[in-house]
Design an enzyme around this catalytic site. Structure first.
Site, short mmCIF file in Angstrom:
data_model
loop_
_atom_site.label_atom_id
_atom_site.label_comp_id
_atom_site.label_asym_id
_atom_site.label_seq_id
_atom_site.Cartn_x
_atom_site.Cartn_y
_atom_site.Cartn_z
N ASP A 1 23.63 -11.19 5.73
CA ASP A 1 23.95 -11.99 4.55
C ASP A 1 25.45 -12.05 4.30
OD1 ASP A 1 23.37 -13.44 2.07
OD2 ASP A 1 24.02 -11.59 1.08
N MET B 1 0.80 -1.23 0.00
CA MET B 1 0.00 0.00 0.00
C MET B 1 0.83 1.27 0.00
SD MET B 1 -2.84 -1.26 -0.37
CE MET B 1 -3.39 -2.95 -0.27
N CYS B 2 2.15 1.15 -0.14
CA CYS B 2 3.01 2.33 -0.20
C CYS B 2 2.94 2.97 -1.59
CB CYS B 2 4.47 1.96 0.10
SG CYS B 2 4.78 1.73 1.84
N HIS B 3 2.91 4.29 -1.58
CA HIS B 3 2.95 5.03 -2.84
C HIS B 3 4.40 5.15 -3.30
CE1 HIS B 3 -0.85 6.37 -1.06
NE2 HIS B 3 -1.25 6.62 -2.29
N MET C 1 8.02 4.63 5.83
CA MET C 1 8.20 3.25 5.36
C MET C 1 9.50 3.10 4.58
SD MET C 1 5.86 1.64 6.80
CE MET C 1 6.37 0.09 6.09
N GLU C 2 9.87 4.12 3.85
CA GLU C 2 11.13 4.07 3.11
C GLU C 2 12.32 4.00 4.06
OE1 GLU C 2 8.03 5.18 0.34
OE2 GLU C 2 8.48 5.88 2.36
#
Length: 161
Positions: A131, A75-77, A116-117
């Site tokens: 990793d 749902m992120c733009h 969110m970014e």
């Protein structure tokens, strides 16, 4: 309590319409960390890990993740990023492990925020360290990951105590 806006009249997921929101300068700072063994700390800080410069690769991975957030969080733009910065510092723990502290700052000028970014960038940075170091020790612990601060937007500023 704030209303959840990612649901339509049928109770199904939707992407929120931000077209009427004003364009403002927005910043978000997110934090994550990864606890590593003394051996990993020595190899990372002396740049002797077989896969290469762990922090340089992790930093680039975090920036790339920041730019791709809308591709992996449904749902992120997609937003234009004006800047992304990732910084590192170390803390020694009492049990001879080390904690790599990761801070990510993301900036935009737009209709929606960059929380969110920044969170995605901080998370992927920590995952990349894992990793690149897992051949030495798989016992690393990632987190916590959280929003430190955000500025701009309708809901105003936020700063974690």
């Amino acid at each position: 309590m704030a209303e959840l806006t990612h649901f339509n009249e049928e109770g199904r997921a939707k992407m929120v319409d931000i077209s009427d929101k004003p364009e403002t300068a927005r910043t978000a700072i997110a934090h994550s960390s990864i606890v590593v063994s003394h051996e990993i700390y020595e190899k990372v800080t002396s740049n002797s890990m077989k896969k290469g410069d762990v922090l340089a690769v992790a930093q680039v991975a975090g920036i790339m993740a920041c730019k791709k957030t809308a591709d992996i969080i449904p749902m992120c733009h997609p937003i234009p990023l004006n800047g992304v910065d990732i910084s590192f510092s170390w803390e020694k723990n009492e049990d001879d492990t080390y904690k790599l502290l990761i801070d990510c700052t993301a900036k935009t000028k737009g209709h929606t925020g960059v929380e969110m970014e920044a969170l995605t960038a901080a998370s992927v940075t920590a995952l990349t360290v894992y990793d690149m170091c897992k051949a030495v020790d798989k016992g690393m612990v990632i987190g916590p990951t959280y929003l430190v601060e955000k500025t701009g937007g309708k809901n105003g500023d936020f700063k974690r105590d």
